[in-house]
Enzyme design. Sequence first.
Site, short mmCIF file in Angstrom:
data_model
loop_
_atom_site.label_atom_id
_atom_site.label_comp_id
_atom_site.label_asym_id
_atom_site.label_seq_id
_atom_site.Cartn_x
_atom_site.Cartn_y
_atom_site.Cartn_z
N ASN A 1 -47.33 -49.84 -137.16
CA ASN A 1 -46.71 -48.59 -137.61
C ASN A 1 -45.19 -48.69 -137.45
O ASN A 1 -44.70 -48.79 -136.33
CB ASN A 1 -47.28 -47.43 -136.77
CG ASN A 1 -46.70 -46.08 -137.16
OD1 ASN A 1 -45.71 -46.00 -137.89
ND2 ASN A 1 -47.32 -45.02 -136.66
N HIS B 1 -48.36 -43.82 -145.61
CA HIS B 1 -47.79 -44.21 -144.31
C HIS B 1 -48.81 -45.04 -143.53
O HIS B 1 -49.95 -44.62 -143.34
CB HIS B 1 -47.38 -42.96 -143.54
CG HIS B 1 -46.98 -43.24 -142.13
ND1 HIS B 1 -46.19 -44.33 -141.79
CD2 HIS B 1 -47.26 -42.61 -140.97
CE1 HIS B 1 -46.01 -44.34 -140.48
NE2 HIS B 1 -46.64 -43.31 -139.95
N CYS C 1 -41.94 -40.22 -139.30
CA CYS C 1 -42.64 -41.09 -140.26
C CYS C 1 -42.59 -40.54 -141.69
O CYS C 1 -42.92 -41.26 -142.63
CB CYS C 1 -44.08 -41.29 -139.83
SG CYS C 1 -44.21 -41.72 -138.11
N1 ACO Z 1 -56.47 -51.44 -125.47
C1 ACO Z 1 -57.65 -51.21 -124.90
N2 ACO Z 1 -58.07 -49.97 -124.55
C2 ACO Z 1 -57.24 -48.95 -124.83
C3 ACO Z 1 -55.99 -49.14 -125.43
C4 ACO Z 1 -55.61 -50.45 -125.76
N3 ACO Z 1 -54.45 -50.75 -126.35
N4 ACO Z 1 -55.39 -47.93 -125.57
C5 ACO Z 1 -56.24 -47.02 -125.08
N5 ACO Z 1 -57.34 -47.63 -124.61
C6 ACO Z 1 -58.52 -47.03 -124.00
C7 ACO Z 1 -58.21 -45.69 -123.36
O1 ACO Z 1 -57.66 -45.88 -122.06
C8 ACO Z 1 -59.58 -45.06 -123.30
O2 ACO Z 1 -60.29 -45.59 -122.22
P1 ACO Z 1 -61.24 -44.65 -121.33
O3 ACO Z 1 -62.29 -44.13 -122.29
O4 ACO Z 1 -61.76 -45.59 -120.30
O5 ACO Z 1 -60.34 -43.57 -120.81
C9 ACO Z 1 -60.25 -45.58 -124.58
O6 ACO Z 1 -59.49 -46.72 -124.97
C10 ACO Z 1 -60.28 -44.57 -125.71
O7 ACO Z 1 -58.98 -44.02 -125.84
P2 ACO Z 1 -58.67 -42.97 -126.96
O8 ACO Z 1 -57.24 -42.55 -126.88
O9 ACO Z 1 -59.72 -41.91 -126.95
O10 ACO Z 1 -58.88 -43.88 -128.23
P3 ACO Z 1 -59.01 -43.45 -129.74
O11 ACO Z 1 -60.29 -43.91 -130.26
O12 ACO Z 1 -58.60 -42.04 -129.97
O13 ACO Z 1 -57.89 -44.36 -130.40
C11 ACO Z 1 -55.63 -44.22 -131.22
C12 ACO Z 1 -56.53 -44.21 -130.01
C13 ACO Z 1 -55.76 -45.57 -131.91
C14 ACO Z 1 -54.19 -44.03 -130.77
C15 ACO Z 1 -56.06 -43.12 -132.17
O14 ACO Z 1 -56.20 -41.89 -131.49
C16 ACO Z 1 -55.09 -42.94 -133.27
O15 ACO Z 1 -54.89 -43.82 -134.08
N6 ACO Z 1 -54.45 -41.76 -133.38
C17 ACO Z 1 -53.46 -41.54 -134.38
C18 ACO Z 1 -52.19 -42.11 -133.89
C19 ACO Z 1 -51.21 -42.28 -134.99
O16 ACO Z 1 -51.58 -42.53 -136.11
N7 ACO Z 1 -49.98 -42.15 -134.64
C20 ACO Z 1 -48.95 -42.37 -135.52
C21 ACO Z 1 -48.74 -41.22 -136.45
S1 ACO Z 1 -47.24 -40.56 -136.22
C22 ACO Z 1 -46.22 -41.78 -136.32
O17 ACO Z 1 -46.42 -42.63 -137.14
C23 ACO Z 1 -45.11 -41.85 -135.31
#
Ligand code: ACO
Length: 324
Positions: A272, A242, A114
Amino acid sequence: MSGIKLLATGSALPQHMITNHDLEQIMDTSDEWITSRTGIGARHHCQGEECHTSLCLEAAKKALERSGVKPEEVGVCLVATLTPDHLTPATACVLQKELGFQEDAICFDLNAACSGFVYALHTAECLLAASQRKYGLVLGAEVLSRVIDINDRSTYVLFGDGAGAAVVEWREEFPSIHAVLGCRGNDQVLTIPGVNKGVPAVVHMDGQDVFRFAVEALPRCAREVAQKAGITLEEVDRFVLHQANQRIINFAVKKLGVDPAKCTGNIAHTANTSAASVPILLDELVQKGEIQPGNKVLCVGFGGGLTWAGALLEVAQGREGDTK
Ligand code: ACO
């Protein structure tokens, strides 16, 4: 002194848009979950004839046409990507043929995930300094729909396809973009296995670890660029950050203490798009008139590698070559 300025931009998104409501029909997710966690409302996926090369060609043609730079004047063409159509030839080499750059133009793809577009801007600035020709074409482009697993809702909803292009001009009298590039090698929190690993080449991500990395790296990188350029953050006209997650951007904007109105993005309709995210947003802002000639634009990318990259890109008033 010596550096590049931005002359013109272009971008391309696939026709097919998939909303969060569409995803609700095919997987266990909800618009409420995706919007509140990420700010994403929709993403575009390539279909049919659309591919990495076609998106790059569309974005590049728009940028070149708007810049008035002829293909034979291009000295450097770089494509930042982790999802090219082929490992070889590089997409940049295909562009050389299709767009008609001279054979001694330097054309290659690079992968800094990214952060790739900003890595490519810095690379272009360095290469143009040694080139006979003073114009560069820099792209970020991805077809991430090819590397996401529909059975993994935690990553599938996050990514989209697209391409963005920028035509830049190098001059001895232009200021540098003051690029700050960095890398903290990590093969645990964000990976896509290679073709020889014998496992599907799909995104694996520990979202929370990436989140923690991003909210530290993004503001630090932005500050370092401003410091290197000798300006305050208040003097920046526009931030192009980004588009990984709206919550990451909100955290960073708060930490930097800058005006949120200067940091708005497009994640709601692009999701993204990795290396394409910064140049697609740059183009959208230029087309809307929210980035104007003379503006100082601070671009920051961060992501897989782990990598980060920032640069202060000044928008040219027109081709310097034309005013001589
Ligand atoms: N829909 C519904 N529920 C979901 C989904 C979905 N699409 N995805 C995950 N969940 C659930 C999980 O299973 C979990 O359930 P559980 O508590 O019963 O186990 C719950 O939601 C919470 O999951 P987390 O992973 O803890 O959710 P979080 O609040 O951390 O959000 C996210 C996840 C959005 C991916 C966040 O961590 C994030 O944005 N991280 C940064 C990712 C990023 O920016 N990546 C790109 C940068 S690098 C690049 O660009 C390649």
